[in-house]
Every structure is written in C-alpha cells, then in structure tokens.
Design an enzyme around this catalytic site. Structure first.
Site, PDB file in Angstrom:
ATOM      1  N   PRO A 120       0.823  -1.213   0.000  1.00  0.00           N
ATOM      2  CA  PRO A 120       0.000   0.000   0.000  1.00  0.00           C
ATOM      3  C   PRO A 120       0.856   1.262   0.000  1.00  0.00           C
ATOM      4  O   PRO A 120       0.348   2.351  -0.285  1.00  0.00           O
ATOM      5  CB  PRO A 120      -0.839  -0.124   1.279  1.00  0.00           C
ATOM      6  CG  PRO A 120      -0.240  -1.221   2.073  1.00  0.00           C
ATOM      7  CD  PRO A 120       0.580  -2.065   1.158  1.00  0.00           C
ATOM      8  N   GLU A 147       3.538  -6.574   8.446  1.00  0.00           N
ATOM      9  CA  GLU A 147       3.806  -5.137   8.293  1.00  0.00           C
ATOM     10  C   GLU A 147       4.784  -4.852   7.149  1.00  0.00           C
ATOM     11  O   GLU A 147       5.278  -3.750   7.024  1.00  0.00           O
ATOM     12  CB  GLU A 147       4.365  -4.540   9.580  1.00  0.00           C
ATOM     13  CG  GLU A 147       3.472  -4.509  10.795  1.00  0.00           C
ATOM     14  CD  GLU A 147       2.008  -4.895  10.625  1.00  0.00           C
ATOM     15  OE1 GLU A 147       1.687  -6.070  10.848  1.00  0.00           O
ATOM     16  OE2 GLU A 147       1.196  -4.043  10.317  1.00  0.00           O
ATOM     17  N   ARG A 189      -3.648  -9.863 -19.920  1.00  0.00           N
ATOM     18  CA  ARG A 189      -4.740  -9.758 -20.902  1.00  0.00           C
ATOM     19  C   ARG A 189      -4.339  -8.887 -22.090  1.00  0.00           C
ATOM     20  O   ARG A 189      -4.984  -8.933 -23.126  1.00  0.00           O
ATOM     21  CB  ARG A 189      -6.020  -9.227 -20.261  1.00  0.00           C
ATOM     22  CG  ARG A 189      -5.971  -7.781 -19.841  1.00  0.00           C
ATOM     23  CD  ARG A 189      -7.256  -7.361 -19.131  1.00  0.00           C
ATOM     24  NE  ARG A 189      -8.370  -7.116 -20.044  1.00  0.00           N
ATOM     25  CZ  ARG A 189      -8.532  -5.981 -20.743  1.00  0.00           C
ATOM     26  NH1 ARG A 189      -7.662  -4.994 -20.639  1.00  0.00           N
ATOM     27  NH2 ARG A 189      -9.560  -5.842 -21.543  1.00  0.00           N
ATOM     28  N   ASP A 204     -10.951  -0.143 -24.225  1.00  0.00           N
ATOM     29  CA  ASP A 204     -11.176  -0.254 -22.784  1.00  0.00           C
ATOM     30  C   ASP A 204     -11.292   1.098 -22.123  1.00  0.00           C
ATOM     31  O   ASP A 204     -10.708   2.070 -22.571  1.00  0.00           O
ATOM     32  CB  ASP A 204      -9.970  -0.936 -22.104  1.00  0.00           C
ATOM     33  CG  ASP A 204      -9.873  -2.400 -22.425  1.00  0.00           C
ATOM     34  OD1 ASP A 204     -10.870  -2.962 -22.893  1.00  0.00           O
ATOM     35  OD2 ASP A 204      -8.790  -2.963 -22.193  1.00  0.00           O
TER      36      ASP A 204
HETATM   37 CL1  6GU Z   1      -0.321  -3.837  -3.529  1.00  0.00          CL
HETATM   38  N1  6GU Z   1      -0.732  -4.609  -1.028  1.00  0.00           N
HETATM   39  C1  6GU Z   1      -1.382  -4.535   0.143  1.00  0.00           C
HETATM   40  N2  6GU Z   1      -1.025  -5.345   1.134  1.00  0.00           N
HETATM   41  N3  6GU Z   1      -2.352  -3.683   0.374  1.00  0.00           N
HETATM   42  C2  6GU Z   1      -2.680  -2.891  -0.627  1.00  0.00           C
HETATM   43  C3  6GU Z   1      -2.055  -2.913  -1.861  1.00  0.00           C
HETATM   44  C4  6GU Z   1      -1.080  -3.801  -2.031  1.00  0.00           C
HETATM   45  N4  6GU Z   1      -2.600  -1.984  -2.662  1.00  0.00           N
HETATM   46  C5  6GU Z   1      -3.536  -1.421  -1.926  1.00  0.00           C
HETATM   47  N5  6GU Z   1      -3.589  -1.940  -0.705  1.00  0.00           N
END
Ligand code: 6GU
Length: 265
Positions: A120, A147, A189, A204
């Site tokens: 994230p 973590e 894809r 798309d």
């Molecule tokens: Cl790529 N990994 C995780 N653990 N949480 C996320 C993410 C990735 N993208 C958004 N939230």
C-alpha cells in the site's frame, strides 16, 4: 512471458492457473511459477518474520529468507519450468511489432527481470503500467504479509532486478497476494493471443483516458426498457459520436479527476 510469485500462501494464487490465464498457459504464451517462501526458511520452525527494530506492532519479513528466495527465482534456479525462464533479449516485444513502442519502456535493460513488490506504500498501479509491463519477458512478484518486508531486501534486489513497489489502490489489504492477481490479470490480458479478440482492449476504459459507456444486446425491449435508438440506426458515425458523449458524461459524473488534464476532454 514468465511470471513467478513468491508467497507464504501459494494456494491463494491458484486462480492464476484457471479460466483466461489458464488458457494462455495451455497455449504456451504464459508460464507461471508459484513458490513457497518457507522453502527458503532455515530454522526448524520455518519462520519468515521477526519483530521490528525500533519497536511497534506486527512483524517484519526477514531479509535472510527473502534474499536467497529472490536470488534463486531471478536465476530460474527453483527447479520449475526452467526453459521459458531464460531471457530472450533479441525477441521483439508485441508493442514493437504494432509500432506503439516509445523511449523509456520496460524491458529496455533486457537482461534483468522486473520485480514487482505489492505494497500500500507503493506507486499507484495504472493501465499505462499494465501496457508497458505486458512486454516484459520475466516478471517476479514478491508478496509481503504482516507489516511488510525488511527494506534492505528491496534495496539489494536492485542488483538483479528492476524493482517497482506498487499499490493497487487507496485501501489496505492483508497481504500482496490479491494485488498480484489483479496486476497479473491486467498485464497478461494485453499480451496478443491471451484475449480472443486482438483489438478488444483498444477501447477499454482508461486506454483513451475516459471511462467506457454503456453496452446493450438483444432483446431490443426488455422489461419495458428500450435500447437507445441510435444503436439500431446502422449509422456508424452517429453511433461513434453517441458513444463518445456517453463516455464523457460518465467520466464527468464518476471520475472528474480524469478530465482535469485530458487531451480528449
Ligand atoms: Cl499492492 N498490497 C497490500 N497489502 N495492500 C494494498 C495494496 C497492495 N494496494 C492497496 N492496498
């Protein structure tokens, strides 16, 4: 293309072998290797994580396990499907063949595989990244849980990989596995032969910076609801204009951010 995924939950990646991607594997367009990180753990408990330096909640994944795992997978030294893991430096990539290549594009430094680390805290994944990475010969995904992974793993991996830390959106998942499924599908894809219709992704959502408008099929009237008249007109110019209007209206409503610096807007 060869995809490798390193994870402590290999069964989570099973969907990669089914449906659309399964077909691509059967056709020989795609090779998938899923690797259990615990195979590289050295202690009796097969531990892959430890407490964070500096304190705080949760656990951090150990560099002493991830380092050798990434070394082996980069070298194709995991005992699975070795032939197709070899780099093909001289092979043209599909965007070269369709004249859509441009400077600064992935695979340029040909010999190093691409390492994608879902987190994230990464750069946001976009359709443009999917398009560029669909030309890669070898992509490795490193799934972190807890973590995260000791940052030195990512720093050191740059010696053998081109490394990208990537997020799939502004929310938090438990681990990277589902993000890998999302990115692997978005990337593969776009490889010619993976989808039935070679040009079906050219319209798309996002490929022209706008959302796609609504679609309709038979019957012409269903539960009292009619298909928009223009679609029955047979006038392709009118249909194209109407679709463009619908795209713009939908984008204005749902994603005004996309219109801010849109050359098509
Ligand atoms: Cl790529 N990994 C995780 N653990 N949480 C996320 C993410 C990735 N993208 C958004 N939230």
């Amino acid at each position: 293309m060869r995809l490798d995924v390193i994870t402590i939950f290999p069964e989570y990646l099973e969907p990669l072998r089914h449906a659309l991607l399964g077909k691509a594997i059967e056709k020989g367009i795609l090779t998938v290797g899923v690797h259990n990180l615990r195979d590289w753990a050295t202690d009796v408990h097969k531990s892959v994580d430890d407490t964070p330096y500096g304190g705080g909640p949760g656990m951090v994944m150990k560099p002493t396990v991830w380092g050798p795992a990434l070394d082996d997978v980069a070298a194709g030294a995991t005992g699975t499907e070795l032939e197709s893991a070899a780099p093909h430096v001289d092979k043209p990539r599909h965007d070269d063949l369709t004249g859509r290549n441009f400077a600064g594009y992935a695979g340029e430094t040909g010999d190093k595989p691409l390492l994608i680390v879902p987190t994230p805290a990464g750069r946001p994944f976009t359709q443009e990244m999917a398009r560029r990475w669909s030309n890669e010969e070898h992509i490795v995904f490193a799934c972190g849980r807890y973590e995260g992974i000791d940052q030195r793993v990512v720093d050191d991996a740059a010696n053998r990989y081109r490394v990208e830390e990537v997020s799939i959106g502004d929310y938090v998942l438990i681990g990277g596995e589902v993000a890998v499924l999302v990115m692997a599908e978005a990337i593969t894809r776009l490889i010619p032969g993976v989808l039935g219709n070679a040009s079906s992704h050219e319209e798309d959502s996002f490929s022209d910076g706008l959302l796609e408008g609504p679609s309709y099929t038979k019957p012409r009237v269903w539960r009292g609801l009619e298909v928009p008249e223009v679609l029955l007109s047979g006038n392709h110019k009118l249909v194209d204009e109407w679709r463009r209007e619908q795209s713009l209206a939908r984008t204005k409503e749902r994603r005004p951010d996309l219109l801010e610096d849109c050359p098509n807007g």
